[in-house]
Design an enzyme around this catalytic site. Structure first.
Site, PDB file in Angstrom:
ATOM      1  N   GLU A   1       0.829  -1.199   0.000  1.00  0.00           N
ATOM      2  CA  GLU A   1       0.000   0.000   0.000  1.00  0.00           C
ATOM      3  C   GLU A   1       0.868   1.256   0.000  1.00  0.00           C
ATOM      4  OE1 GLU A   1      -3.636   2.088   2.524  1.00  0.00           O
ATOM      5  OE2 GLU A   1      -3.229  -0.048   2.722  1.00  0.00           O
TER       6      GLU A   1
ATOM      7  N   LYS B   1      -8.120  -0.202  10.861  1.00  0.00           N
ATOM      8  CA  LYS B   1      -7.446  -0.735   9.666  1.00  0.00           C
ATOM      9  C   LYS B   1      -6.139  -0.006   9.434  1.00  0.00           C
ATOM     10  CE  LYS B   1      -6.546  -1.032   5.031  1.00  0.00           C
ATOM     11  NZ  LYS B   1      -5.710  -0.161   4.176  1.00  0.00           N
TER      12      LYS B   1
ATOM     13  N   ASP C   1       1.838 -14.702  12.207  1.00  0.00           N
ATOM     14  CA  ASP C   1       0.518 -14.964  11.639  1.00  0.00           C
ATOM     15  C   ASP C   1      -0.320 -13.695  11.707  1.00  0.00           C
ATOM     16  OD1 ASP C   1      -1.964 -15.843  10.861  1.00  0.00           O
ATOM     17  OD2 ASP C   1      -1.962 -17.629  12.134  1.00  0.00           O
TER      18      ASP C   1
ATOM     19  N   HIS D   1      -1.252   9.456  -0.664  1.00  0.00           N
ATOM     20  CA  HIS D   1      -1.506   8.324  -1.554  1.00  0.00           C
ATOM     21  C   HIS D   1      -1.208   8.707  -3.001  1.00  0.00           C
ATOM     22  CE1 HIS D   1      -3.355   5.219   1.016  1.00  0.00           C
ATOM     23  NE2 HIS D   1      -3.708   6.233   1.772  1.00  0.00           N
TER      24      HIS D   1
END
Length: 741
Positions: A83, A267, A283, A381
């Site tokens: 990302e 998130k 994990d 971004h």
């Protein structure tokens, strides 16, 4: 102790980043070599033993976030993430936090809960009492499953019982066995214990075992991290630090009240935590499940971080998050990338890794909230997306930042716009009154190192590889090589070989009190064995002579370029500057004239040049061969004699376009070059890739010890190029090599 303060890392080529981390003792030399060769990637053979139906290995970027300080310890954080903006955001947040002491973090005693669910129980209260009464025996039985865990200081610590009611009113007992797994993630350990004691518990309850498996809600492995950020450190061009602080506090309060916002808020936190988990072989799916369940523990989903204003106006951030991680066992033993990621963290225990992850999650949350309340999240971004678009459009590394700036400013972050900007930069008009000149690079097909000792070498030019323009400067002479990101002042930056070469050219041309602006563009990467230093010396000499109205023959230019090569490489053969100056394919042999007869080659050679991840310093390689030859002159001279004959025979094969025969000679020559210890595992890997993709011959080209390889691949150029690039190597974007001018 390491120093994690690293600035401008994103502007460096990958190999230079690795070199810097090695110099700072952040990367071990062995790990650096793995990265340079691309050997940290999980091999297909190992992957096939990890999961079923394997077809290949999927790649993601491995990056680092610098500047972190956690509990007073400098940390470099490994991140596996695709990302855009996450890596940059973390580095920024860590740098801001560093100014006020960094992050503090503390991990609870790390316990993992194994669950045994029992049904068909007639009296749950009696069953609960029976289990609690037998706790000591049950714990002993569980610990007997993994006695070595107890020896390491871990093991089953406690047993808890919780009564549950299903939707239809049926009673269920949930028995939790709490296990200290030490530095392991512990899933298999706990599952084994659950399966071992489940029958015994069922017998005590008079019930039936429904489930026996660990829980990923690891609320007995909570980690808390805090950071204190003075308001003055938060300001940007448009907002005061106090306004930014208040905006972040408001955003935090909203995420605590609104589960829709909290999902996105958390998130963002996990963008950082997950990236570290993947990089260290943990994990991440289990961590995600546990964190999100924990966020809803009060019956309503909420943010796992909290930001408030302190009594002195500072911004206070905290995170409380369950993180059950490990640094031993699992896939770590088989995945070299995970071992490398752990080495980069510098942690000594699973608790330290969990504390680092919590700090990373808090840092990522800070950067995301700050962006939201200031310029908006899309700006970062968009800039990172622009870098990807610019790279895909072919922008050279030295011009990436210029292309990105123009892309973002245009509002059209599209491939077509990036290509348009790259083309406009390439077509920039030289300064008024500037003159220019060009030179060829070189590819040695046969004869490396033997040529230093008076034997033949077969070499071909890379036409128009370097262009130099010269114009008047006001105060001093400067050299700019845009494609290398190099700008030096001649006479001041004595440590740079290119600047020293320009100074020597001035001396040879007897120029004094002249200030010139010298600009060079080159398709040749630095230190790749393709004659870049010679080509620059030739192009710059011609351009300066032309600007100064000095008449020079090609032989005179060649002599100056050879002197520059001696300055750079010590005892060069002269093949680089000769090919560069005359631009012809040659069967070269060292002579007083430093020139050999050109070969009449008119066809374009079907070759692909691949560049390794490390440079091959010519001076060091030539010196190394010389030392080994001094220790065993007869054997080395015999090898050089064989290389000499290959070069002579290869010239005939080249003239006749007998590529099958020439390729075979190249393969034999590679074996001889390996014998004199100038090849490397990475070059050997590239050579095998090229041959497997259809090359009839492939070998290193140049001094070796890194650098480049050349593959002769009639009818298979596209396939060989694609195979090398798919393996992570770059190929030279030229089709001019081999043809006579």
């Amino acid at each position: 102790m390491i120093d994690s303060r690293l600035s401008g890392l994103h502007k460096l080529p990958v190999a230079e980043r690795i070199a810097l981390l090695t110099k700072r003792n952040i990367l071990a030399a062995d790990d650096a070599r793995l990265l340079l060769r691309g050997q940290q990637v999980l091999k297909v053979q190992a992957a096939d033993k990890m999961v079923e139906n394997v077809l290949g290995v999927f790649g993601l970027p491995l990056a680092i976030a610098p500047n972190f300080v956690v509990n007073g310890r400098d940390c470099v954080v490994p991140l596996v993430i695709e990302e855009p903006s996450v890596v940059a955001a973390l580095g920024y947040a860590a740098a801001v936090a560093r100014r006020s002491g960094g992050f503090s973090a503390a991990a609870d005693t790390s316990l993992l809960a194994g669950q045994i669910h029992l049904v068909a129980i007639s009296d749950t209260e009696v069953a609960q009492a029976a289990i609690i009464d037998a706790k000591t025996a049950l714990l002993e039985q569980a610990n007997n499953v993994h006695p070595r865990l107890q020896q390491r200081g871990g093991g089953a610590r406690d047993i808890e019982v919780r009564p549950l009611l299903l939707a239809d009113g049926r009673p269920v007992l949930a028995v939790h066995i709490l296990v200290d797994t030490c530095d392991a993630m512990g899933a298999n350990l706990v599952n084994s214990m659950c399966e071992s004691i489940a029958p015994e518990i069922a017998g005590l309850c008079g019930g039936k075992v429904a489930l026996r498996i660990l829980s990923n809600l690891s609320d007995r492995a909570r980690v808390r991290a805090q950071v204190v950020l003075p308001a003055g450190h938060l300001a940007d061009d448009t907002m005061s630090g106090a306004a930014v602080r208040d905006g972040i506090v408001m955003a935090s309060d909203i995420a605590l009240a609104d589960p829709y916002r909290a999902a996105t808020h958390n998130k963002g936190v996990m963008n950082g935590i997950d990236a570290v988990a993947i990089a260290t072989g943990n994990d991440w799916r289990a961590l995600q499940a546990g964190v999100h369940a924990f966020a809803a523990r009060h019956g309503r989903y909420a943010a796992i971080t909290r930001w408030t204003a302190g009594a002195d106006g500072e911004l206070l951030g905290e995170i409380d998050v369950p993180l059950k991680v490990g640094i031993v066992g699992g896939t770590l033993a088989t995945n070299p990338a995970a071992r490398l990621g752990l080495a980069l963290t510098g942690v000594a225990s699973a608790a330290e890794l969990a504390e680092l992850m919590a700090a990373v999650g808090l840092a990522q949350n800070f950067s995301a909230l700050r962006a939201l309340v200031t310029s908006g999240i899309q700006r970062g971004h968009m800039r990172m997306h622009a870098r990807s678009v610019a790279s895909a459009a072919g922008a050279p590394s030295s011009r990436i930042d210029d292309v990105v700036e123009q892309l973002v400013a245009s509002g059209e972050v599209k491939d077509w716009k990036a290509r348009e900007i790259v083309a406009s930069l390439d077509a920039e008009e030289p300064a008024e009154g500037a003159v220019s000149a060009s030179a060829a690079g070189k590819i040695i097909l046969l004869g490396e190192h033997a040529v230093v000792y008076g034997h033949h070498a077969l070499a071909v030019p890379i036409h128009d590889a370097v262009h130099a323009s010269v114009s008047q400067a006001e105060h001093n002479t400067s050299l700019t090589i845009t494609d290398w990101g190099l700008h030096v002042v001649v006479g001041e930056d004595e440590s740079d070989g290119a600047a020293a070469a320009v100074k020597l050219i001035f001396e040879k041309l007897r120029l004094r009190d002249v200030h010139l602006d010298i600009r060079v563009s080159s398709i040749l990467p630095r230190g790749m064995g393709l004659g870049s230093s010679a080509a620059i010396a030739v192009a710059v000499t011609r351009a300066i002579a032309k600007y100064s109205r000095i008449e020079l023959t090609d032989n005179a230019v060649n002599e100056i370029a050879f002197a520059c090569e001696q300055l750079s490489h010590g005892t060069p053969s002269g093949v680089d500057n000769t090919i560069s100056c005359f631009g012809n394919a040659m069967l070269f042999r060292k002579s007083a004239a430093l020139c050999s007869e050109p070969l009449a080659i008119s066809a374009r050679l079907p070759i692909v040049v691949g560049c390794s991840h490390s440079s091959g310093p010519t001076r060091e390689q030539v010196a190394g061969v010389s030392l080994r030859r001094d220790n065993n002159p007869q054997r080395y001279d015999a090898l050089f004699q064989q290389i000499d004959q290959l070069s002579i025979d290869g010239a005939k094969a080249l003239a006749n376009q007998n590529y099958s025969e020439l390729g075979s000679m190249m393969n034999v020559c590679q074996g001889l070059l390996n014998a004199i210890e100038v090849s490397t595992p990475e070059l050997e890997e590239m050579i095998h890739i090229a041959r497997d993709a259809g090359a009839v011959g492939a070998k290193l080209t140049g001094a070796g010890g890194g650098g480049s390889m050349v593959a002769l691949c009639p009818g298979r150029e596209a396939e060989v190029r694609a195979a090398l690039e798919q393996a992570g190597f770059t190929t030279l974007k030229t089709t001019a090599a081999g043809a006579a001018a």
